[in-house]
Design a protein around this motif. Structure first.
Motif, PDB file in Angstrom:
ATOM      1  N   SER A   1       0.835  -1.210   0.000  1.00  0.00           N
ATOM      2  CA  SER A   1       0.000   0.000   0.000  1.00  0.00           C
ATOM      3  C   SER A   1       0.861   1.248   0.000  1.00  0.00           C
ATOM      4  N   LEU A   2       1.959   1.234   0.768  1.00  0.00           N
ATOM      5  CA  LEU A   2       2.864   2.390   0.788  1.00  0.00           C
ATOM      6  C   LEU A   2       3.520   2.589  -0.575  1.00  0.00           C
ATOM      7  N   ILE A   3       3.868   1.490  -1.237  1.00  0.00           N
ATOM      8  CA  ILE A   3       4.485   1.592  -2.564  1.00  0.00           C
ATOM      9  C   ILE A   3       3.496   2.167  -3.567  1.00  0.00           C
ATOM     10  N   ASP A   4       2.280   1.641  -3.580  1.00  0.00           N
ATOM     11  CA  ASP A   4       1.282   2.135  -4.530  1.00  0.00           C
ATOM     12  C   ASP A   4       0.886   3.582  -4.249  1.00  0.00           C
ATOM     13  N   ALA A   5       1.026   4.010  -2.989  1.00  0.00           N
ATOM     14  CA  ALA A   5       0.725   5.394  -2.637  1.00  0.00           C
ATOM     15  C   ALA A   5       1.881   6.338  -2.944  1.00  0.00           C
ATOM     16  N   GLY A   6       3.039   5.775  -3.327  1.00  0.00           N
ATOM     17  CA  GLY A   6       4.199   6.606  -3.649  1.00  0.00           C
ATOM     18  C   GLY A   6       5.014   7.026  -2.449  1.00  0.00           C
ATOM     19  N   ALA A   7       4.722   6.464  -1.270  1.00  0.00           N
ATOM     20  CA  ALA A   7       5.455   6.841  -0.062  1.00  0.00           C
ATOM     21  C   ALA A   7       6.863   6.257  -0.049  1.00  0.00           C
ATOM     22  N   VAL A   8       7.031   5.065  -0.615  1.00  0.00           N
ATOM     23  CA  VAL A   8       8.337   4.423  -0.746  1.00  0.00           C
ATOM     24  C   VAL A   8       8.394   3.790  -2.133  1.00  0.00           C
ATOM     25  N   ARG A   9       9.607   3.556  -2.595  1.00  0.00           N
ATOM     26  CA  ARG A   9       9.752   2.961  -3.920  1.00  0.00           C
ATOM     27  C   ARG A   9      10.900   1.953  -3.912  1.00  0.00           C
ATOM     28  N   PRO A  10      10.790   0.888  -4.702  1.00  0.00           N
ATOM     29  CA  PRO A  10      11.896  -0.053  -4.815  1.00  0.00           C
ATOM     30  C   PRO A  10      13.058   0.594  -5.561  1.00  0.00           C
ATOM     31  N   VAL A  11      14.261   0.147  -5.231  1.00  0.00           N
ATOM     32  CA  VAL A  11      15.454   0.617  -5.933  1.00  0.00           C
ATOM     33  C   VAL A  11      16.160  -0.599  -6.511  1.00  0.00           C
ATOM     34  N   VAL A  12      16.089  -0.754  -7.824  1.00  0.00           N
ATOM     35  CA  VAL A  12      16.711  -1.882  -8.513  1.00  0.00           C
ATOM     36  C   VAL A  12      17.943  -1.374  -9.251  1.00  0.00           C
ATOM     37  N   GLY A  13      19.099  -1.876  -8.823  1.00  0.00           N
ATOM     38  CA  GLY A  13      20.344  -1.431  -9.444  1.00  0.00           C
ATOM     39  C   GLY A  13      20.700  -2.198 -10.697  1.00  0.00           C
ATOM     40  N   ARG A  14      20.458  -3.527 -10.698  1.00  0.00           N
ATOM     41  CA  ARG A  14      20.793  -4.350 -11.863  1.00  0.00           C
ATOM     42  C   ARG A  14      19.784  -5.478 -11.994  1.00  0.00           C
ATOM     43  N   VAL A  15      19.504  -5.861 -13.233  1.00  0.00           N
ATOM     44  CA  VAL A  15      18.634  -7.000 -13.524  1.00  0.00           C
ATOM     45  C   VAL A  15      19.417  -7.991 -14.382  1.00  0.00           C
ATOM     46  N   PHE A  16      19.450  -9.247 -13.946  1.00  0.00           N
ATOM     47  CA  PHE A  16      20.142 -10.309 -14.673  1.00  0.00           C
ATOM     48  C   PHE A  16      19.121 -11.310 -15.204  1.00  0.00           C
ATOM     49  N   PRO A  17      19.358 -11.899 -16.366  1.00  0.00           N
ATOM     50  CA  PRO A  17      18.482 -12.990 -16.816  1.00  0.00           C
ATOM     51  C   PRO A  17      18.655 -14.206 -15.921  1.00  0.00           C
ATOM     52  N   PHE A  18      17.631 -15.029 -15.871  1.00  0.00           N
ATOM     53  CA  PHE A  18      17.614 -16.198 -14.999  1.00  0.00           C
ATOM     54  C   PHE A  18      18.852 -17.070 -15.184  1.00  0.00           C
ATOM     55  N   ASP A  19      19.282 -17.248 -16.431  1.00  0.00           N
ATOM     56  CA  ASP A  19      20.419 -18.126 -16.698  1.00  0.00           C
ATOM     57  C   ASP A  19      21.736 -17.572 -16.168  1.00  0.00           C
ATOM     58  N   GLN A  20      21.771 -16.313 -15.735  1.00  0.00           N
ATOM     59  CA  GLN A  20      22.990 -15.714 -15.182  1.00  0.00           C
ATOM     60  C   GLN A  20      22.932 -15.599 -13.661  1.00  0.00           C
ATOM     61  N   THR A  21      22.122 -16.433 -13.030  1.00  0.00           N
ATOM     62  CA  THR A  21      21.988 -16.375 -11.580  1.00  0.00           C
ATOM     63  C   THR A  21      23.327 -16.576 -10.880  1.00  0.00           C
ATOM     64  N   VAL A  22      24.142 -17.509 -11.342  1.00  0.00           N
ATOM     65  CA  VAL A  22      25.436 -17.760 -10.711  1.00  0.00           C
ATOM     66  C   VAL A  22      26.306 -16.513 -10.750  1.00  0.00           C
ATOM     67  N   GLN A  23      26.420 -15.908 -11.929  1.00  0.00           N
ATOM     68  CA  GLN A  23      27.242 -14.703 -12.057  1.00  0.00           C
ATOM     69  C   GLN A  23      26.681 -13.555 -11.221  1.00  0.00           C
ATOM     70  N   ALA A  24      25.364 -13.481 -11.160  1.00  0.00           N
ATOM     71  CA  ALA A  24      24.739 -12.409 -10.393  1.00  0.00           C
ATOM     72  C   ALA A  24      25.056 -12.526  -8.906  1.00  0.00           C
ATOM     73  N   LEU A  25      24.973 -13.750  -8.375  1.00  0.00           N
ATOM     74  CA  LEU A  25      25.263 -13.942  -6.956  1.00  0.00           C
ATOM     75  C   LEU A  25      26.745 -13.702  -6.670  1.00  0.00           C
ATOM     76  N   GLU A  26      27.601 -14.122  -7.565  1.00  0.00           N
ATOM     77  CA  GLU A  26      29.028 -13.866  -7.392  1.00  0.00           C
ATOM     78  C   GLU A  26      29.318 -12.366  -7.397  1.00  0.00           C
ATOM     79  N   GLY A  27      28.537 -11.617  -8.164  1.00  0.00           N
ATOM     80  CA  GLY A  27      28.750 -10.171  -8.251  1.00  0.00           C
ATOM     81  C   GLY A  27      28.390  -9.426  -6.984  1.00  0.00           C
TER      82      GLY A  27
END
Length: 331
Positions: free
Chosen positions: A290-316
């Motif tokens: 509810s807070l997100i939809d109201a604009g009170a807080v927002r997610p902060v996503v720095g990087r998005v990896f494809p599923f097949d790069q999960t190993v590299q993503a966790l290592e990063g």
């Protein structure tokens, strides 16, 4: 079904085929669209929590999930196939680094309508940690002073926004390159941890959220006002955690010893220390949605990896430098 799992502690994360999830009567089967990456995944892989989280191996990692409901158990009431949901599965149900996951109904909430699956997948663990620190444990009130360490990280970036929403004056530590970023999130005071000593600049704080531990935690106790509280999410665990986790007497005694020094120091300063190991809660996630939809807080996503790069993503994750959260996506 494809997933990313560890077969032994300190072993590599590997892509493997695993059986389809078993859907219990209170479970929801989710087609995973996105999963957040957390330091907790790497710490489990390294075996750091094997005494207090005795998982059976092989183990599929992943503590944040966002996706679409495919099937519900016979006693599930809140969700139906086709619903878009997000959640932090409880410790016995983790495994979001997979194509599908069965999660207890009580750990889920409807995905905020205003954000993407990738953004929703970044939210649960860090948002619940911030909520339980600021609202449940800290009881933050308007006008209070809160210090949040590592403000540009996953927990910190969410905790800053939540503390400001609650009316607090917020200080944070960050690198100089992230100073403007954390100010945009709501930080009133930004301390460059590389060139400044926060202990020399701050005093009279009501609450500290510490994600670093060690000497940083000790210094944090000294900037609190009498009656203030430091909440640590990196440890050391305290006796209250050991009781709540149902650990055996030997482990309880060991944990009491681990935190004895910091609790003694806190008591001597007239303040308190608590360890927070975040718990799953669909109810709290609904409030956060509810807070997100109201604009009170927002997610902060720095990087998005494809599923097949999960190993590299966790290592990063070990390399640091990502603002907010990193996420894997199957979209």
């Amino acid at each position: 079904m494809k997933a990313f799992a560890i077969s032994r502690y300190k072993g590599p994360l590997k892509a493997v085929e695993i059986p389809e999830p078993v859907v219990g009567e209170h479970d929801v089967l989710i087609q995973v669209r996105a999963a957040g990456l957390n330091q907790l995944d790497e710490k489990i892989r390294a075996g750091e929590f094997k005494q207090i989280l005795p998982y059976q191996l092989p183990l599929t990692l992943g503590h944040d999930v966002a996706g679409v409901v495919q099937q519900v158990g016979a006693k599930v009431q809140a969700f139906k196939p086709g619903d878009e949901v997000f959640g932090r599965p409880r410790k016995d149900s983790i495994g979001a680094f997979a194509q599908r996951i069965a999660v207890p109904e009580a750990d889920l909430a409807l995905k905020p309508a205003s954000i993407s699956f990738e953004e929703a997948g970044s939210v649960p663990l860090v948002a619940l940690t911030a909520w339980q620190a600021m609202v449940e444990r800290g009881s933050v009130q308007p006008g209070q002073k809160v210090l949040i360490h590592a403000g540009a990280g996953g927990v910190g970036s969410f905790a800053i926004q939540l503390a400001k929403h609650l009316g607090a004056s917020v200080a944070t530590t960050a690198s100089a390159s992230n100073a403007d970023f954390v100010r945009e999130l709501g930080a009133d005071t930004v301390i460059d941890y590389r060139s400044e000593n926060f202990e020399q600049l701050l005093s009279g704080y009501d609450l500290v959220l510490d994600s670093l531990g060690g000497e940083n935690l000790k210094k944090s106790l000294r900037i609190l006002k009498p009656g203030g509280k430091a909440i640590g999410i990196s440890g050391p665990p305290d006796p209250a955690f050991a009781r709540e986790a149902g650990l055996n007497p030997v482990l309880r005694l060991a944990i009491t010893g681990l935190s004895a020094g910091i609790r003694r120091q806190a008591k001597g300063l007239g303040v308190s220390y608590e360890f927070l190991f975040m718990k799953a809660s669909g109810e709290q996630l609904s409030q956060l949605a509810s807070l997100i939809d109201a604009g009170a807080v927002r997610p902060v996503v720095g990087r998005v990896f494809p599923f097949d790069q999960t190993v590299q993503a966790l290592e990063g994750l070990a390399q640091g430098g990502t603002r907010g959260k990193a996420v894997i996506s199957s979209l």
